[in-house]
Design a protein around this motif. Structure first.
Motif: not given
Ligand code: 5AD
Ligand code: FES
Length: 351
Positions: A32-38, A40-45, A256-257, A289-291
């Motif tokens: 879960e933590e890796t998925a949230a981290y990725m 957030a990074a995907a959303d930022a780019v 989503c991942f 979309i969030k992913a």
């Protein structure tokens, strides 16, 4: 998140690539933590290139008649209980007009491989749309055709073409398709489309029967090397009249991942939150979309045929509410913290 997963994620974020083995490792050990981290990074780019815009493509399902027999698909020719329909040029132009009226500037003409739509018929339809609505992008999703056919359609004005590769493993491809279809021809089509100057979309199902994590890693490597402008991925959803009726559906979480991974591989890729994702989870498209997804494809097909374009069971947006798809999607997207962008939404030119 283990140290190793953090290292792989950070390298993907920095270098936009991993080896196939590393993709496999990341998928296998994700938590879960890796998925949230990725995510957030995907959303930022995505925000770097597109802000919070989510592009709208009006989907017109022109025919559910198909000469193919893909084992997963509800409109395969062997499905006798499928009530068939095809839209005429006039029907299609009327849908395109409705899209225009709603402010949509991309129509996607999608259908089974229906021999009725010869090159002449199809070129006439594409020209008809382009003449009436010159600022509207035309995307085709009509399956495998000859290079010559793709060339004529491009000349008639088609801008983009969606053809999912389905799986990057030839052996897996063989288990999802009848013997007369081939992985090599699929790849030939994708190469032709690219060479003819289409903005080209590939893609695959998540959780299709016989799919291994290794297969998904190969799909990611394919996406990395083919560099499509668009990439459609969604969970496999069984259809009750196919050989895969009893197979389990694909996972929303894994889809989503993968959306996040693909966004990080190709920061500018146009990535839809698919109807299949919306079918598997009430907030599936918002989660997509969030992913990292940045495209939605609301249905513009005439409401009386929507139910019949049944690739899988329980497809959303086929009932009473379906005339309201755009308004419904717009409010959902807004609630998720993004905004609907009308307009063509072309792939940004490479520097
Ligand atoms: N579940 C999910 N997606 C499906 N597709 C076809 N059948 C199914 C199904 N049962 C996808 C395929 C095809 C696209 C138009 O829809 O990937 O390329
Ligand atoms: Fe179709 Fe909401 S998007 S009803």
């Amino acid at each position: 998140m283990e140290v190793r997963e953090k290292e792989l994620s950070d390298r993907l974020i920095a270098e936009h690539r991993l080896s196939t083995e590393e993709y496999e490792e990341l998928l296998t050990n994700r938590d879960e933590e890796t998925a949230a981290y990725m995510a957030a990074a995907a959303d930022a780019v995505r925000r770097q290139y597109y802000g919070t815009k989510v592009f709208v493509r009006g989907l017109i399902e022109i025919s559910n008649i198909c000469k193919n027999d893909c084992l997963y698909c509800g409109i395969r020719r062997s499905n006798r209980s499928c009530e068939r329909y095809r839209l005429s040029a006039e029907d299609i132009l009327a849908c395109a007009e409705e899209g225009q009226r709603l402010g949509i500037r991309t129509v996607v003409l999608q259908g089974g491989e229906d021999p009725y739509y010869t090159d002449d018929v199809m070129c006439g339809i594409v020209r008809g749309i382009k003449e009436r609505y010159p600022d509207c992008a035309v995307t085709l999703s009509l399956g495998e055709r000859s290079r010559e056919s793709y060339r004529k359609l491009r000349e008639a004005g088609a801008d983009r073409y969606l053809l999912r590769h389905e799986t990057a493993d030839p052996e897996h491809y063989g288990r999802l398709h009848p013997p007369e279809m081939s992985y090599d021809n699929r790849m030939r089509c994708l190469r032709d489309l690219r060479e003819l100057g289409y903005q080209t979309g590939c893609g695959f199902m998540v959780g299709s029967p016989y799919q291994t994590v290794r297969n998904l890693a190969e799909d990611l490597t394919f996406v990395e090397t083919f560099r499509p402008e668009m990439c459609g991925i969604g969970p496999f959803v069984p259809h009750h009249e196919t050989p895969f009726a009893a197979e389990p559906a694909g996972s929303v979480e894994l889809t989503c991942f993968l959306l996040s991974v693909i966004r990080l591989i190709h920061p500018k890729v146009l990535l839809p939150a698919t109807t299949a994702l919306g079918t598997m989870h009430p907030q599936g498209r918002e989660l997509g979309i969030k992913a990292g997804a940045n495209v939605v494809m609301p249905n513009l097909s005439p409401t009386d045929v929507r139910r019949q374009y049944e690739l899988y069971d329980n497809k959303i947006c086929t009932g009473e509410e379906s005339a309201q798809c755009i308004a419904c999607l717009a409010s959902r997207i807004k609630a998720a913290g993004y905004e609907i962008a009308l307009g063509r939404g072309d792939f940004p030119k490479e520097e």
